[in-house]
Design a protein around this motif. Structure first.
Motif, PDB file in Angstrom:
ATOM      1  N   GLY A  37       0.805  -1.024   0.024  1.00 18.98           N
ATOM      2  CA  GLY A  37       0.175  -0.130  -0.003  1.00 18.98           C
ATOM      3  C   GLY A  37       0.813   1.345  -0.011  1.00 18.98           C
ATOM      4  O   GLY A  37       1.741   1.227  -0.602  1.00 18.98           O
ATOM      5  N   ALA A  38       0.518   1.961   0.838  1.00 17.53           N
ATOM      6  CA  ALA A  38       1.080   3.552   0.966  1.00 17.53           C
ATOM      7  C   ALA A  38       2.480   3.514   1.194  1.00 17.53           C
ATOM      8  O   ALA A  38       3.347   4.203   0.796  1.00 17.53           O
ATOM      9  CB  ALA A  38       0.340   4.474   1.921  1.00 17.53           C
ATOM     10  N   GLN A  39       2.938   2.601   1.834  1.00 17.99           N
ATOM     11  CA  GLN A  39       4.373   2.524   2.519  1.00 17.99           C
ATOM     12  C   GLN A  39       5.281   1.443   1.378  1.00 17.99           C
ATOM     13  O   GLN A  39       6.563   1.339   1.736  1.00 17.99           O
ATOM     14  CB  GLN A  39       4.249   1.865   3.941  1.00 17.99           C
ATOM     15  CG  GLN A  39       3.786   2.759   4.892  1.00 17.99           C
ATOM     16  CD  GLN A  39       2.505   2.565   4.843  1.00 17.99           C
ATOM     17  OE1 GLN A  39       1.817   1.534   4.377  1.00 17.99           O
ATOM     18  NE2 GLN A  39       1.537   3.505   5.325  1.00 17.99           N
ATOM     19  N   VAL A  91       0.518   0.455  10.564  1.00 15.32           N
ATOM     20  CA  VAL A  91       0.356   0.308   9.054  1.00 15.32           C
ATOM     21  C   VAL A  91       0.139  -1.020   8.424  1.00 15.32           C
ATOM     22  O   VAL A  91       0.635  -1.754   9.255  1.00 15.32           O
ATOM     23  CB  VAL A  91       1.287   1.316   8.242  1.00 15.32           C
ATOM     24  CG1 VAL A  91       1.171   2.779   8.803  1.00 15.32           C
ATOM     25  CG2 VAL A  91       2.605   0.485   8.520  1.00 15.32           C
ATOM     26  N   GLY A  92      -0.617  -1.068   7.321  1.00 19.42           N
ATOM     27  CA  GLY A  92      -0.796  -2.305   7.024  1.00 19.42           C
ATOM     28  C   GLY A  92      -1.869  -3.361   7.263  1.00 19.42           C
ATOM     29  O   GLY A  92      -1.786  -4.331   7.165  1.00 19.42           O
TER      30      GLY A  92
HETATM   31 MG   LIG Z   1       0.440   0.361   4.105  1.00 19.92          MG
END
Ligand SMILES: [Mg+2]
Ligand SMILES: Nc1ncnc2c1ncn2[C@@H]1O[C@H](COP(=O)(O)OP(=O)(O)OP(=O)(O)O)[C@@H](O)[C@H]1O
Length: 117
Positions: A37-39, A91-92
């Motif tokens: 995702g975003a990371q 996150v995640g």
């Molecule tokens: Mg993420």
């Protein structure tokens, strides 16, 4: 009808199966997948902060994808329960994508729509 495409951490599979079972979900399709995702797949949140804005390669992490087609009226309740079970401070945790489903047909009987779920 809506299809819930639920992407979660592998260790949350049993919890989400239970949520779907309790919602009288007619069935589900489950796959092990890789994703980010975003990371971009970086797990260390301190590292993410440091390298944000710099060019990095994408790392894919193992996740579970569950697809469940459910009646429209079940959707919000399922989303709330999945959030209760799967959200952490990290996150995640995953995502839920919702697709409109035009039609469903049970091949054995020819039933259609909600009756086919
Ligand atoms: Mg993420
Ligand atoms: N935009 C997207 N398109 C397709 N799949 C996605 C997308 N965003 C996330 N995923 C899938 O969901 C998984 C989990 O994503 P994740 O929870 O890390 O999202 P995020 O946007 O980075 O949120 P967070 O900041 O909470 O980590 C990914 O590994 C990937 O399989």
């Amino acid at each position: 009808m809506k299809e819930l495409e639920i992407i979660i951490r592998p260790e949350k599979l049993e919890d989400v199966k239970k949520v779907l079972d309790e919602a009288n979900c007619g069935g589900m399709t489950v796959a092990t997948i890789m994703g980010c995702g975003a990371q971009k797949g970086i797990v260390d949140e301190d590292v993410v902060r440091v390298i944000k804005g710099y060019k990095t390669t994408i790392n894919l992490l193992p996740k579970i994808k569950i697809e469940a087609v459910v009646p429209d009226e079940s959707v919000e309740d399922i989303i709330l329960k999945i959030q209760e079970k799967c959200s952490s401070d990290h996150v995640g945790d995953g995502k839920i994508f919702i697709h409109n489903i035009e039609e469903a047909i049970r091949i054995r009987t020819g039933e259609r729509g909600d009756k086919a779920l």
